[in-house]
Design a protein around this motif. Sequence first.
Motif, PDB file in Angstrom:
ATOM      1  N   HIS A  45      28.559 -10.500  19.132  1.00  0.00           N
ATOM      2  CA  HIS A  45      28.476  -9.356  20.043  1.00  0.00           C
ATOM      3  C   HIS A  45      28.171  -9.849  21.452  1.00  0.00           C
ATOM      4  O   HIS A  45      27.487 -10.868  21.630  1.00  0.00           O
ATOM      5  CB  HIS A  45      27.376  -8.391  19.590  1.00  0.00           C
ATOM      6  CG  HIS A  45      27.581  -7.828  18.222  1.00  0.00           C
ATOM      7  ND1 HIS A  45      28.459  -6.796  17.963  1.00  0.00           N
ATOM      8  CD2 HIS A  45      27.044  -8.169  17.021  1.00  0.00           C
ATOM      9  CE1 HIS A  45      28.435  -6.514  16.670  1.00  0.00           C
ATOM     10  NE2 HIS A  45      27.576  -7.338  16.077  1.00  0.00           N
ATOM     11  N   ALA A  46      28.670  -9.119  22.425  1.00  0.00           N
ATOM     12  CA  ALA A  46      28.421  -9.478  23.812  1.00  0.00           C
ATOM     13  C   ALA A  46      26.935  -9.425  24.117  1.00  0.00           C
ATOM     14  O   ALA A  46      26.248  -8.488  23.720  1.00  0.00           O
ATOM     15  CB  ALA A  46      29.194  -8.540  24.739  1.00  0.00           C
ATOM     16  N   TRP A  47      26.433 -10.441  24.791  1.00  0.00           N
ATOM     17  CA  TRP A  47      25.040 -10.541  25.230  1.00  0.00           C
ATOM     18  C   TRP A  47      24.055 -10.580  24.055  1.00  0.00           C
ATOM     19  O   TRP A  47      22.883 -10.256  24.220  1.00  0.00           O
ATOM     20  CB  TRP A  47      24.674  -9.391  26.173  1.00  0.00           C
ATOM     21  CG  TRP A  47      25.510  -9.362  27.403  1.00  0.00           C
ATOM     22  CD1 TRP A  47      26.552  -8.519  27.667  1.00  0.00           C
ATOM     23  CD2 TRP A  47      25.426 -10.238  28.530  1.00  0.00           C
ATOM     24  NE1 TRP A  47      27.121  -8.811  28.875  1.00  0.00           N
ATOM     25  CE2 TRP A  47      26.447  -9.863  29.436  1.00  0.00           C
ATOM     26  CE3 TRP A  47      24.600 -11.309  28.851  1.00  0.00           C
ATOM     27  CZ2 TRP A  47      26.650 -10.511  30.639  1.00  0.00           C
ATOM     28  CZ3 TRP A  47      24.809 -11.959  30.060  1.00  0.00           C
ATOM     29  CH2 TRP A  47      25.817 -11.540  30.934  1.00  0.00           C
ATOM     30  N   ALA A  48      24.526 -10.974  22.888  1.00  0.00           N
ATOM     31  CA  ALA A  48      23.622 -11.077  21.737  1.00  0.00           C
ATOM     32  C   ALA A  48      22.688 -12.264  21.919  1.00  0.00           C
ATOM     33  O   ALA A  48      23.022 -13.255  22.557  1.00  0.00           O
ATOM     34  CB  ALA A  48      24.426 -11.220  20.454  1.00  0.00           C
ATOM     35  N   LEU A  49      21.497 -12.150  21.342  1.00  0.00           N
ATOM     36  CA  LEU A  49      20.495 -13.211  21.428  1.00  0.00           C
ATOM     37  C   LEU A  49      20.108 -13.626  20.012  1.00  0.00           C
ATOM     38  O   LEU A  49      19.809 -12.789  19.170  1.00  0.00           O
ATOM     39  CB  LEU A  49      19.259 -12.719  22.189  1.00  0.00           C
ATOM     40  CG  LEU A  49      18.132 -13.730  22.386  1.00  0.00           C
ATOM     41  CD1 LEU A  49      18.595 -14.883  23.272  1.00  0.00           C
ATOM     42  CD2 LEU A  49      16.915 -13.046  23.013  1.00  0.00           C
ATOM     43  N   GLY A  50      20.120 -14.924  19.768  1.00  0.00           N
ATOM     44  CA  GLY A  50      19.727 -15.413  18.461  1.00  0.00           C
ATOM     45  C   GLY A  50      20.909 -15.526  17.511  1.00  0.00           C
ATOM     46  O   GLY A  50      22.070 -15.416  17.898  1.00  0.00           O
ATOM     47  N   LEU A  51      20.591 -15.741  16.234  1.00  0.00           N
ATOM     48  CA  LEU A  51      21.620 -15.898  15.220  1.00  0.00           C
ATOM     49  C   LEU A  51      22.212 -14.545  14.845  1.00  0.00           C
ATOM     50  O   LEU A  51      21.608 -13.499  15.076  1.00  0.00           O
ATOM     51  CB  LEU A  51      21.029 -16.564  13.975  1.00  0.00           C
ATOM     52  CG  LEU A  51      20.338 -17.910  14.173  1.00  0.00           C
ATOM     53  CD1 LEU A  51      19.796 -18.416  12.839  1.00  0.00           C
ATOM     54  CD2 LEU A  51      21.287 -18.932  14.781  1.00  0.00           C
ATOM     55  N   GLN A  52      23.396 -14.588  14.235  1.00  0.00           N
ATOM     56  CA  GLN A  52      23.994 -13.347  13.755  1.00  0.00           C
ATOM     57  C   GLN A  52      23.135 -12.760  12.636  1.00  0.00           C
ATOM     58  O   GLN A  52      22.467 -13.486  11.907  1.00  0.00           O
ATOM     59  CB  GLN A  52      25.413 -13.611  13.251  1.00  0.00           C
ATOM     60  CG  GLN A  52      26.442 -13.822  14.346  1.00  0.00           C
ATOM     61  CD  GLN A  52      27.863 -13.839  13.791  1.00  0.00           C
ATOM     62  OE1 GLN A  52      28.139 -13.312  12.714  1.00  0.00           O
ATOM     63  NE2 GLN A  52      28.769 -14.457  14.532  1.00  0.00           N
TER      64      GLN A  52
END
Length: 304
Positions: A45-52
């Motif tokens: 995802h856009a601008w996601a932080l960390g692992l999925q």
Amino acid sequence: MRRSIVSRFAGLFATFGVAGMSLHGASALAQEAGAAGQPMVGAPHAWALGLQPAGGVVKEAIHDFNQLVLWIIIVITAFVGALLAWVIWRYRAEKNPVPSRTSHHTLLEVAWTVLPVLILVVIAIPSFRLIYWEDRAVDAEVTVNVTGRQWYWHYAYPDQGNFAFDSYPIQEADLKPGQLRNLTVDEPLVIPVDTNIRVITTGQDVIHSFFVPSLGVQKYTIPGRTMETWMRADRVGTFYGQCNQICGTNHWFMPIVVRAVPKAEFEAWTAAAKQRFAQVGGAPAVATAGKAEADTTQLADLRR
């Protein structure tokens, strides 16, 4: 394994602050969605932080190990930063116009040798446990053969009727609303939920890599070798991945889609798939061969 030494160490280090409460925010949301009956989507995802977000037990264990290492890094960084600030203040030129030439402090030398070794041991034990846990399937109910080819995936179900099919990406011009660009395929790999899936990988031409982040599975497909790993989806959903081994010109052209469905739906799908992907004399059906030829021509056009 979920509440293994990894989890206990992670919980210990989480007591140093409240940031750990939000580290798995995305994973928690995914679990809530699964509990509410909503299909999960494992994709970047856009601008996601960390692992999925985790779609199964393997990725949850990876999350736990990631949290353990993160907190170790946070504690080390905070300690070194505070120590450096104290040294800058305590031993500044105004306060120490004549600097000390003390050296060979035995206690310090022993400490900065032993402490890193202990930290590495704390990391190594759960790391090796996780690596060996991922390496072999235990009580697998379904086996899937994965073959990496330039540039598409070939899947086979040897214990579900021994049918096989190819999985090709959908061109951007042919995408339907809601389908992900460069990640959607025409034939996803279908697996039942709450089932240990043995994954046997091999390569036909060069080294590829079967990588689905949200399920915590990654294994090379090497020509002339068969390798084993496993995965398990604990909730219904669609999980996206890609070949993460640079395998040639159309390396980007090898997305992976794993669709996890209820067991009853999986049985219905396999019954229909045996007819769709029927084998004739050990060779794919004419329709599949024709499709492969058309896609090969399409790939040749892309290379130009």
